[in-house]
Design a protein around this motif. Structure first.
Motif, mmCIF file in Angstrom:
data_model
loop_
_atom_site.group_PDB
_atom_site.id
_atom_site.type_symbol
_atom_site.label_atom_id
_atom_site.label_comp_id
_atom_site.label_asym_id
_atom_site.label_seq_id
_atom_site.Cartn_x
_atom_site.Cartn_y
_atom_site.Cartn_z
ATOM 1 N N LYS A 36 0.831 -1.200 0.000
ATOM 2 C CA LYS A 36 0.000 0.000 0.000
ATOM 3 C C LYS A 36 0.875 1.263 0.000
ATOM 4 N N ILE A 37 1.896 1.250 0.848
ATOM 5 C CA ILE A 37 2.781 2.406 0.914
ATOM 6 C C ILE A 37 3.613 2.498 -0.360
ATOM 7 N N SER A 38 4.019 1.344 -0.835
ATOM 8 C CA SER A 38 4.888 1.263 -1.981
ATOM 9 C C SER A 38 4.322 1.975 -3.202
ATOM 10 N N ASP A 39 3.008 1.940 -3.332
ATOM 11 C CA ASP A 39 2.325 2.639 -4.404
ATOM 12 C C ASP A 39 2.595 4.135 -4.324
ATOM 13 N N GLY A 40 2.406 4.678 -3.140
ATOM 14 C CA GLY A 40 2.654 6.095 -2.912
ATOM 15 C C GLY A 40 4.122 6.428 -3.094
ATOM 16 N N TRP A 41 4.960 5.489 -2.785
ATOM 17 C CA TRP A 41 6.404 5.670 -2.903
ATOM 18 C C TRP A 41 6.813 5.881 -4.350
ATOM 19 N N MET A 42 6.262 5.054 -5.249
ATOM 20 C CA MET A 42 6.575 5.225 -6.669
ATOM 21 C C MET A 42 6.067 6.576 -7.154
ATOM 22 N N LYS A 43 4.934 7.003 -6.602
ATOM 23 C CA LYS A 43 4.402 8.322 -6.981
ATOM 24 C C LYS A 43 5.328 9.425 -6.502
ATOM 25 N N GLU A 44 5.833 9.282 -5.267
ATOM 26 C CA GLU A 44 6.743 10.303 -4.745
ATOM 27 C C GLU A 44 7.941 10.474 -5.676
ATOM 28 N N ILE A 45 8.468 9.342 -6.149
ATOM 29 C CA ILE A 45 9.617 9.401 -7.051
ATOM 30 C C ILE A 45 9.245 10.081 -8.369
ATOM 31 N N GLU A 46 8.088 9.680 -8.921
ATOM 32 C CA GLU A 46 7.646 10.268 -10.181
ATOM 33 C C GLU A 46 7.437 11.778 -10.066
ATOM 34 N N ILE A 47 6.869 12.199 -8.943
ATOM 35 C CA ILE A 47 6.607 13.630 -8.761
ATOM 36 C C ILE A 47 7.919 14.400 -8.695
ATOM 37 N N LEU A 48 8.824 13.933 -7.845
ATOM 38 C CA LEU A 48 10.089 14.657 -7.695
ATOM 39 C C LEU A 48 10.839 14.721 -9.029
ATOM 40 N N LYS A 49 10.750 13.619 -9.785
ATOM 41 C CA LYS A 49 11.397 13.547 -11.091
ATOM 42 C C LYS A 49 10.912 14.646 -12.024
ATOM 43 N N SER A 50 9.646 15.038 -11.864
ATOM 44 C CA SER A 50 9.058 15.994 -12.811
ATOM 45 C C SER A 50 9.227 17.449 -12.377
ATOM 46 N N LEU A 51 9.883 17.683 -11.255
ATOM 47 C CA LEU A 51 9.984 19.052 -10.759
ATOM 48 C C LEU A 51 11.371 19.645 -10.985
ATOM 49 N N TYR A 52 11.411 20.832 -11.559
ATOM 50 C CA TYR A 52 12.688 21.533 -11.756
ATOM 51 C C TYR A 52 12.535 22.952 -11.265
ATOM 52 N N HIS A 53 13.068 23.249 -10.107
ATOM 53 C CA HIS A 53 12.977 24.617 -9.595
ATOM 54 C C HIS A 53 14.098 24.840 -8.585
ATOM 55 N N SER A 54 14.603 26.059 -8.545
ATOM 56 C CA SER A 54 15.753 26.316 -7.659
ATOM 57 C C SER A 54 15.401 26.195 -6.184
ATOM 58 N N ASN A 55 14.105 26.225 -5.837
ATOM 59 C CA ASN A 55 13.728 26.067 -4.432
ATOM 60 C C ASN A 55 13.062 24.716 -4.150
ATOM 61 N N ILE A 56 13.385 23.740 -4.998
ATOM 62 C CA ILE A 56 12.903 22.379 -4.766
ATOM 63 C C ILE A 56 14.091 21.430 -4.887
ATOM 64 N N TYR A 101 5.578 27.369 -7.691
ATOM 65 C CA TYR A 101 5.907 26.482 -8.805
ATOM 66 C C TYR A 101 5.142 25.159 -8.688
ATOM 67 N N LEU A 102 5.173 24.579 -7.479
ATOM 68 C CA LEU A 102 4.494 23.305 -7.246
ATOM 69 C C LEU A 102 2.999 23.427 -7.580
ATOM 70 N N HIS A 103 2.396 24.511 -7.116
ATOM 71 C CA HIS A 103 0.974 24.735 -7.376
ATOM 72 C C HIS A 103 0.709 24.972 -8.867
ATOM 73 N N SER A 104 1.665 25.592 -9.554
ATOM 74 C CA SER A 104 1.466 25.811 -10.990
ATOM 75 C C SER A 104 1.445 24.470 -11.725
ATOM 76 N N LYS A 105 2.068 23.445 -11.140
ATOM 77 C CA LYS A 105 2.002 22.102 -11.725
ATOM 78 C C LYS A 105 0.808 21.312 -11.158
ATOM 79 N N ARG A 106 -0.033 21.994 -10.421
ATOM 80 C CA ARG A 106 -1.244 21.434 -9.819
ATOM 81 C C ARG A 106 -0.977 20.331 -8.778
ATOM 82 N N TYR A 107 0.098 20.467 -8.066
ATOM 83 C CA TYR A 107 0.333 19.569 -6.943
ATOM 84 C C TYR A 107 0.082 20.300 -5.634
#
Ligand code: ADP
Ligand code: MG
Length: 315
Positions: free
Chosen positions: A78-98, A152-158
């Motif tokens: 159950k957690i593992s599912d969210g874990w893969m999402k966490e990785i995918e999300i971080l992968k898609s973010l590019y910002h100097s304050n992230i 920035y995060l909100h502009s990506k709708r997260y």
């Protein structure tokens, strides 16, 4: 372009589908091999995750690169599912304050991955602030940087859902970055909030009133949590003034033993009670913090307007 494709392509798939093709994996900078990771020390632990400092040293000459590696404390589907999402999300973010994603590391057979990120040597704001005596203008600069990352995060709708000093990392004396995307959720276009179903431990003292009452998380509930984070920054993360401590010292909390924390917290917030304004805060900051804690989410500012406010405040 190639790196971009590799970033999008899943490194753990590359490795598990073609375990023998070391050659292709060797050229992918986002694939980290477990055998080259040398543990240095544990950086921190939260509820589900554990972050460790490693030296990634393929040449084995001790000159490798320091990286922060996050892994799950326990593996559970159950957690593992969210874990893969966490990785995918971080992968898609590019910002100097992230915090920057660097790649991942897969067990043989393509099993659960470790998330590799850049290492921020000064740790979280909670580790950093109590040790310095930062002037107010410096605190406000950090607050503004957090708003930039959040905007920035909100502009990506997260929605982040876990904004707190413990989840803001310090790169150097003049740069902070948002980390820990473990509770981040995507809000589809046209919708305004995300309703959580899972219970379990949550950082309730950072939660907006509608999150506590109805589990409704939105861009504006992140703004509430930012208000609490701002409070933490202005108290320089003094443990005695931490949000849970301040609440537990209120008479209602002490009397109502056995009653659930959340029930009392809701009661206090509904009475209009809020965290006290930290000592040296200017009037404008006090007003701003209180607006972040408006009972009505639509009365809270957004991060764009907060950025402008801080710009005018610390200049
Ligand atoms: P959890 O989801 O378990 O809360 P976090 O991602 O918040 O995990 O990390 C836990 C702690 O580890 C943080 O509070 C911070 O002190 C430390 N940490 C996390 N990432 C880094 C990093 N990239 N560089 C340095 N320290 C980090
Ligand atoms: Mg955390």
């Amino acid at each position: 372009e190639l790196i971009e494709l590799m970033r999008k392509g899943q490194c753990f798939v590359i490795q598990s589908v073609m375990p023998s093709s070391e050659a292709s994996a060797n050229t992918d900078p986002t694939v980290f091999h477990k055998r080259y990771l040398k543990q240095v020390r544990i950086l921190g632990e939260g509820h589900f995750g554990k972050v460790t400092l490693y030296l990634y040293d393929p040449a084995n000459d001790g000159k490798g690169e320091q990286v922060a590696v996050k892994s799950l404390k326990q593996e559970n589907d159950k957690i593992s599912d969210g874990w893969m999402k966490e990785i995918e999300i971080l992968k898609s973010l590019y910002h100097s304050n992230i915090v920057k994603y660097k790649g991942c590391c897969t067990e043989l057979g393509g099993q659960v991955v470790q998330l590799i990120m850049e290492y921020l040597p000064l740790g979280s704001l909670k580790d950093y602030l109590p040790k310095r005596n930062l002037p107010l203008s410096h605190c406000l600069m950090f607050a503004q940087q957090i708003c930039q990352g959040m905007n920035y995060l909100h502009s990506k709708r997260y929605v982040h859902r876990d904004l707190a000093a413990r989840n803001v990392l310090v790169e150097n004396d003049s740069l902070v970055k948002i980390g820990d995307f473990g509770l981040t959720k995507y809000i589809p276009e046209g919708e305004i909030y995300y309703r959580v179903r899972e219970d379990g431990d949550s950082p309730v003292f950072w939660y907006a009133i509608e999150c506590l009452k109805e589990s409704k998380f939105s861009f504006s509930s992140d703004v509430w949590s930012f208000g609490v984070t701002l409070y933490e920054i202005l108290t320089r993360c003094d443990r005695r003034q931490s949000p849970p401590d301040v609440c537990h010292h209120r008479p209602l909390f002490q009397e109502a033993q056995g009653q659930m924390t959340v029930v009392i917290l809701i009661k206090l917030l509904e009475q209009g009670l809020r965290l006290p304004c930290p000592k040296d805060s200017p009037h404008e900051v006090k007003i701003l913090m209180e607006r972040c804690w408006s009972a009505d989410p639509s009365e809270r500012p957004d991060f764009e307007s907060l950025i402008k406010k801080f710009q005018s405040l610390h200049n």
